[in-house]
Write an enzyme that holds these catalytic residues in place. Structure first.
Site, PDB file in Angstrom:
ATOM      1  N   ASP A 170       0.538  -6.923   3.957  1.00  8.04           N
ATOM      2  CA  ASP A 170      -0.547  -6.251   4.664  1.00  8.04           C
ATOM      3  C   ASP A 170      -0.726  -4.851   4.094  1.00  8.04           C
ATOM      4  OD1 ASP A 170      -1.927  -5.044   7.344  1.00  8.04           O
ATOM      5  OD2 ASP A 170      -1.982  -7.241   7.336  1.00  8.04           O
ATOM      6  N   HIS A 207      -2.476  -0.976  10.336  1.00  7.94           N
ATOM      7  CA  HIS A 207      -2.618  -2.425  10.519  1.00  7.94           C
ATOM      8  C   HIS A 207      -1.275  -3.128  10.292  1.00  7.94           C
ATOM      9  CE1 HIS A 207      -4.351  -6.505   9.653  1.00  7.94           C
ATOM     10  NE2 HIS A 207      -5.304  -6.108  10.489  1.00  7.94           N
ATOM     11  N   SER A 416      -5.802 -11.332  13.067  1.00  8.61           N
ATOM     12  CA  SER A 416      -4.752 -10.581  12.371  1.00  8.61           C
ATOM     13  C   SER A 416      -3.505 -10.436  13.219  1.00  8.61           C
ATOM     14  CB  SER A 416      -5.252  -9.171  12.013  1.00  8.61           C
ATOM     15  OG  SER A 416      -6.055  -9.181  10.872  1.00  8.61           O
TER      16      SER A 416
END
Length: 476
Positions: A170, A207, A416
């Site tokens: 990621d 994230h 996600s």
């Protein structure tokens, strides 16, 4: 016509890849984004076949001289892919690239005889998944509990062969991530650049940290490693993505990979750029847990859709998102028979940054007056209300983008985040039941311990962490 948010994300991705002219595909729609003027082929004989066929096609039908078709930069050894230039990337706007479309047409007959695909667009792979995020993060007070809350393992801290390893591919970790207690044991790459010149948190920073926090909450006795493969605003070309996946496992294949990125491609046979990695995955014991995407579409989304392929079904677990109550699919979640399981993915709470100091964030997208997918509940498209900088020109009258401060925790939605919840549940099952095979653990978890939810009228398997707290879902 692509929706407003897709155009906003297109501009954002184009800024993160300033030297790569991009187009929408297969036309001016919201299906995928790809590199203009370039196609992909496998190295060696197939690349030569593609070059020859494209030269012949363009010379006969398009008026392009054969010398315009040529290799476009070095190929990579592990992913086995060559970029071939077929047109001028400076021509045309953001709508479909006719040179690339012509190159694909030129190979149709040859592909039919070969029985497999020989040429492909060079798609943009993104953590926004389908270039449309489920939503943007919302600040949560430090006094709030994560959701899912930290679990208490039923078994010992070690599996039969030691602690279970989860690799998150990621964005990198924020610099102060260790100040969040659940991430004290997490290791990996730190985000290259977190803020802009004015000290504002950039889009998608945090994230990977948020995802690592979810894995650690669901499976606290797990070794979590984060690789910053997607640091550039979460976007990367398919031609580079396969190579970067190999980079991520260079130190060894983990038990589980959590991947919250991908793209549609308008096809049913996967991505040419990751084909070599997917073949390598088959011969290892690693389970790839992959996000299904956020475009409210049934179109296959890759690599998650490999879960429906007989060759990869055992190695890939595709994950869609449930809405806050856990009973139905989230408004944004992709769906279809290629999505094998759903997990909570709306308004989860985890660490966005560490707790060293507050950091500002300016919203990129404005919320909609109604759900842009047509759902009746108070979905993430419209709540909480805010105005974004990328949408400012669309406001009437123009509105000032909203700014918030993050002090550690955030609430965030998307497939996600359903993905690491599912990955964490597989890891926890391995630890608690002393199962050493992640693929066997996933099969057992779905067969014996899955609940059910309703998605687009179908009853689907759902994985609900015991410590997850449903969020009330009100009418719009």
């Amino acid at each position: 016509m692509a929706p407003q948010r897709f155009h906003e994300q297109f501009d954002q991705i184009q800024r993160s890849l300033p030297d790569v002219p991009l187009a929408m595909g297969p036309d001016d729609s919201a299906e995928f984004i790809y590199e203009k003027g370039v196609v992909l082929a496998r190295d060696g004989e197939e690349a030569q076949v593609v070059e020859d066929a494209v030269r012949s096609h363009f010379t006969a039908t398009e008026g392009l001289v054969p010398d315009h078709v040529r290799r476009a930069g070095p190929h990579t050894n592990r992913s086995g892919i060559t970029r071939i230039r077929v047109g001028d990337p400076g021509e045309g706007g953001r709508s479909a690239d006719h040179a690339v479309a012509g190159a694909l047409r030129a190979l149709r007959e040859t592909e039919g005889r070969a029985g497999r695909r020989l040429v492909s667009r060079n798609h943009v792979v993104s953590i926004a998944v389908n270039a449309c995020p489920g939503d943007e993060p919302v600040p949560v007070a430090r006094t709030e509990q994560p959701n899912p809350a930290p679990a208490q393992p039923a078994g010992g801290p070690d599996g039969p062969d030691g602690r279970v390893g989860v690799l998150v591919i990621d964005t990198g970790l924020t610099h102060d991530y260790r100040s969040y207690p659940l991430l004290a044991r997490t290791r990996g790459d730190v985000q290259v650049r977190e803020t802009d010149d004015e000290g504002v948190l950039q889009q998608y920073v945090g994230h990977g940290t948020f995802i690592a926090g979810l894995v650690a909450a669901v499976a606290p006795h797990t070794d979590v490693t984060v690789r910053g493969t997607l640091n550039d605003a979460g976007a990367i070309l398919e031609s580079e993505f396969g190579e970067r996946l190999f980079d991520a496992v260079e130190d060894g294949w983990p038990d589980i990979i959590s991947l919250s990125a991908g793209t549609s491609n308008g096809r049913l046979d996967g991505l040419l750029g990751v084909a070599a990695f997917m073949e390598e995955l088959r011969v290892h014991d690693t389970l790839l847990v992959a996000a299904a995407g956020n475009n409210a579409s049934a179109a296959p989304f890759w690599p998650a859709a490999y879960a429906s392929s007989p060759e990869h079904a055992d190695a890939v677990l595709s994950v869609g998102a449930l809405r806050g109550d856990g009973e139905f699919g989230a408004c944004f979640s992709n769906h279809g028979p290629w999505v094998k399981v759903y997990a909570p993915g709306e308004r989860l709470i985890s660490a966005l940054t560490g707790f060293d100091a507050p950091v500002p964030y300016v919203y990129q997208h404005s919320t909609f007056e109604t759900c842009r997918y047509g759902f009746a509940y108070s979905c993430t498209c419209r709540s909480p209300r805010h105005t974004g900088v990328l949408s400012e020109a669309q406001q009437n009258p123009p509105g000032k983008p909203d700014q918030v401060m993050f002090e550690g925790l955030a609430s965030w939605s998307g497939t996600s985040f359903a993905t690491p919840v599912a990955a964490g549940l597989v890891a926890a099952h391995m630890t608690d039941r002393q199962v050493s095979d992640s693929r066997a653990a996933a099969r057992e978890l779905l067969a014996v311990h899955a609940d059910f939810a309703e998605v687009r009228g179908a009853h689907v398997p759902a994985l609900l962490p015991p410590t997850w707290r449903p969020v009330p879902v009100g009418p719009s």
